[in-house]
Write a protein that holds these residues in place. Structure first.
Motif, mmCIF file in Angstrom:
data_model
loop_
_atom_site.group_PDB
_atom_site.id
_atom_site.type_symbol
_atom_site.label_atom_id
_atom_site.label_comp_id
_atom_site.label_asym_id
_atom_site.label_seq_id
_atom_site.Cartn_x
_atom_site.Cartn_y
_atom_site.Cartn_z
ATOM 1 N N VAL A 165 0.855 -1.202 -0.124
ATOM 2 C CA VAL A 165 0.052 0.121 0.076
ATOM 3 C C VAL A 165 1.163 1.223 0.219
ATOM 4 C CG1 VAL A 165 -1.638 1.401 1.406
ATOM 5 C CG2 VAL A 165 -1.894 -1.043 1.222
ATOM 6 N N THR A 166 0.412 2.207 -0.787
ATOM 7 C CA THR A 166 1.400 3.242 -0.842
ATOM 8 C C THR A 166 0.306 4.539 -0.625
ATOM 9 O OG1 THR A 166 3.076 2.836 -2.278
ATOM 10 C CG2 THR A 166 2.660 4.837 -2.199
ATOM 11 N N LEU A 167 0.773 5.637 0.187
ATOM 12 C CA LEU A 167 -0.104 6.777 0.787
ATOM 13 C C LEU A 167 0.655 7.966 0.292
ATOM 14 C CD1 LEU A 167 -1.270 5.824 4.412
ATOM 15 C CD2 LEU A 167 -2.123 5.129 2.276
ATOM 16 N N ARG A 168 -0.012 8.684 -0.242
ATOM 17 C CA ARG A 168 0.524 10.038 -0.851
ATOM 18 C C ARG A 168 0.356 11.267 -0.079
ATOM 19 N NH1 ARG A 168 -0.654 13.783 -5.738
ATOM 20 N NH2 ARG A 168 1.221 14.506 -6.339
ATOM 21 N N CYS A 169 1.539 12.224 -0.038
ATOM 22 C CA CYS A 169 1.123 13.190 0.696
ATOM 23 C C CYS A 169 1.904 14.622 -0.100
ATOM 24 C CB CYS A 169 1.824 13.565 2.108
ATOM 25 S SG CYS A 169 1.706 15.067 2.901
ATOM 26 N N HIS A 170 0.821 15.519 -0.573
ATOM 27 C CA HIS A 170 1.391 16.481 -1.446
ATOM 28 C C HIS A 170 1.276 17.964 -0.851
ATOM 29 C CE1 HIS A 170 2.032 18.515 -5.506
ATOM 30 N NE2 HIS A 170 0.837 18.920 -5.268
ATOM 31 N N GLN A 171 2.189 18.820 -1.082
ATOM 32 C CA GLN A 171 2.341 19.976 -0.436
ATOM 33 C C GLN A 171 2.367 21.157 -1.490
ATOM 34 O OE1 GLN A 171 5.199 21.895 1.212
ATOM 35 N NE2 GLN A 171 6.792 20.453 1.194
ATOM 36 N N THR A 172 1.763 22.027 -1.460
ATOM 37 C CA THR A 172 1.862 23.446 -2.291
ATOM 38 C C THR A 172 2.675 24.501 -1.401
ATOM 39 O OG1 THR A 172 -0.174 24.330 -1.801
ATOM 40 C CG2 THR A 172 0.023 22.662 -3.916
ATOM 41 N N GLU A 173 3.089 24.108 -0.369
ATOM 42 C CA GLU A 173 3.917 25.329 0.443
ATOM 43 C C GLU A 173 5.317 25.579 0.238
ATOM 44 O OE1 GLU A 173 1.879 27.427 2.238
ATOM 45 O OE2 GLU A 173 0.232 25.965 1.324
ATOM 46 N N ASN A 174 6.165 24.485 -0.400
ATOM 47 C CA ASN A 174 7.393 24.461 -0.642
ATOM 48 C C ASN A 174 8.096 24.378 0.774
ATOM 49 O OD1 ASN A 174 9.603 24.474 -2.473
ATOM 50 N ND2 ASN A 174 10.160 26.449 -2.020
ATOM 51 N N HIS A 175 7.618 23.711 1.526
ATOM 52 C CA HIS A 175 8.100 23.634 3.105
ATOM 53 C C HIS A 175 9.227 22.298 2.836
ATOM 54 C CE1 HIS A 175 6.257 26.494 4.861
ATOM 55 N NE2 HIS A 175 5.222 25.786 5.534
ATOM 56 N N ARG A 176 10.320 22.734 3.519
ATOM 57 C CA ARG A 176 11.379 21.757 3.580
ATOM 58 C C ARG A 176 11.127 20.298 4.102
ATOM 59 N NH1 ARG A 176 17.560 22.389 5.872
ATOM 60 N NH2 ARG A 176 18.576 20.249 5.339
ATOM 61 N N TYR A 177 10.461 20.255 5.363
ATOM 62 C CA TYR A 177 10.281 19.348 6.174
ATOM 63 C C TYR A 177 8.915 18.603 6.013
ATOM 64 C CZ TYR A 177 14.195 20.569 9.133
ATOM 65 O OH TYR A 177 15.524 20.873 9.299
ATOM 66 N N MET A 178 8.805 17.363 5.827
ATOM 67 C CA MET A 178 7.821 16.798 5.833
ATOM 68 C C MET A 178 7.570 15.514 6.640
ATOM 69 S SD MET A 178 6.554 16.952 1.799
ATOM 70 C CE MET A 178 4.908 16.439 1.885
ATOM 71 N N TYR A 179 6.408 14.915 7.315
ATOM 72 C CA TYR A 179 6.515 14.100 8.338
ATOM 73 C C TYR A 179 5.219 12.992 8.043
ATOM 74 C CZ TYR A 179 8.961 17.804 10.633
ATOM 75 O OH TYR A 179 9.840 18.766 11.084
ATOM 76 N N TRP A 180 5.387 11.995 8.577
ATOM 77 C CA TRP A 180 4.240 10.950 8.536
ATOM 78 C C TRP A 180 4.010 10.510 10.023
ATOM 79 C CZ3 TRP A 180 0.540 10.073 5.126
ATOM 80 C CH2 TRP A 180 0.774 10.021 3.854
ATOM 81 N N TYR A 181 2.684 10.757 10.581
ATOM 82 C CA TYR A 181 2.438 10.117 11.823
ATOM 83 C C TYR A 181 1.297 9.253 11.425
ATOM 84 C CZ TYR A 181 4.717 13.831 13.986
ATOM 85 O OH TYR A 181 5.829 14.826 14.653
ATOM 86 N N ARG A 182 0.965 8.374 12.520
ATOM 87 C CA ARG A 182 -0.098 7.495 12.585
ATOM 88 C C ARG A 182 -0.830 7.797 13.962
ATOM 89 N NH1 ARG A 182 0.875 1.115 12.898
ATOM 90 N NH2 ARG A 182 -1.150 1.208 14.022
ATOM 91 N N GLN A 183 -1.999 7.695 13.906
ATOM 92 C CA GLN A 183 -2.810 8.187 15.060
ATOM 93 C C GLN A 183 -3.671 6.924 15.419
ATOM 94 O OE1 GLN A 183 -5.923 11.198 14.843
ATOM 95 N NE2 GLN A 183 -6.039 11.419 16.971
ATOM 96 N N ASP A 184 -3.397 6.381 16.891
ATOM 97 C CA ASP A 184 -4.149 5.292 17.398
ATOM 98 C C ASP A 184 -4.656 5.633 18.677
ATOM 99 O OD1 ASP A 184 -1.171 3.808 15.937
ATOM 100 O OD2 ASP A 184 -3.216 3.126 15.229
ATOM 101 N N PRO A 185 -5.874 4.888 19.097
ATOM 102 C CA PRO A 185 -6.511 5.457 20.388
ATOM 103 C C PRO A 185 -5.555 5.036 21.621
ATOM 104 C CG PRO A 185 -8.042 4.404 18.791
ATOM 105 C CD PRO A 185 -6.835 4.251 18.391
#
Lengths: 112, 116
Positions: free
Chosen positions: A19-39
């Motif tokens: 499975v591949t998830l995509r994150c696309h930004q239009t802000e030209n920020h240098r840092y990007m992160y992936w988090y997971r949220q679980d109860p």
């Protein structure tokens, strides 16, 4: 939401499939992160990127890989999905000093 | 390693009453502290931050937070709660990594329920 788009927003997949998830930004920020949220766990960092082709592991990186070939895109891949990876995944972006982070809408992933 | 504790899973308050959501932290060096709010089926929205300066920080929607260095706390407050404030609140701290690449560490979240 600060120019961040996550896709897909919802996905159901079978155990063992990639499975591949995509994150696309239009802000030209240098840092990007992936988090997971679980109860009961809040948000936990999976991987992050501090530039094109520059990535590092977070707290819960096992079973995940990432790639960043362009400033605007950060991909999260589950090589072989497991039920324990059922979660809501959030992408975030920030400036170089991390004085503020902006979050995407999230991707709800269910592994059956 | 840095950490954030939100000791209450849930806070209940009546509309019009003051509210407090607690947060304590542990981090090396000077703390950068944040509060985020999450409404159902939405991403996290930034509320406020402390980087330096006044210990009382004002943010969005009438929220404020008090930084207390000696108690390593950063409690979120609002003088008069609204039903629409009901949501999940996260406290976060920026780690001051030796690598120079910072990340955010989050608490487990506190559900705020404001009753009419």
């Amino acid at each position: 939401d600060a120019g961040i788009t996550q896709s897909p927003r919802h996905k159901v997949t079978e155990t063992g499939t990639p499975v591949t998830l995509r994150c696309h930004q239009t802000e030209n920020h240098r840092y990007m992160y992936w988090y997971r949220q679980d109860p009961g766990h809040g948000l936990r960092l999976i991987h992050y990127s501090y530039g094109v082709k520059d990535t590092d592991k977070g707290e819960v990186s096992d079973g995940y890989s990432v790639s960043r070939s362009k400033t605007e895109d950060f991909l999260l891949t589950l090589e072989s999905a497991t039920s324990s990876q059922t979660s809501v995944y959030f992408c975030a972006i920030s400036d170089k000093d991390l004085t503020e982070a902006f979050f995407g809408q999230g991707t709800r992933l269910t592994v059956v | 390693a840095q950490s954030v504790a939100q000791p209450e899973d849930q806070v209940n308050v009546a509309e019009g009453n003051p509210l407090t959501v607690k947060c304590t932290y542990s981090v090396s060096g000077n703390p950068y502290l944040f509060w985020y709010v999450q409404y159902p089926n939405r991403g996290l929205q930034f509320l406020l931050k402390y980087i330096t300066g006044d210990n009382l920080v004002k943010g969005s929607y009438g929220f404020e937070a008090e930084f207390n260095k000696s108690q390593t706390s950063f409690h979120l407050k609002k003088p008069s709660a609204l039903v629409s404030d009901s949501a999940l609140y996260f406290c976060a701290v920026r780690d001051n990594a030796d690598s120079g690449y910072s990340t955010l560490t989050f608490g487990k979240g506190t559900m705020l329920l404001v009753s009419p």
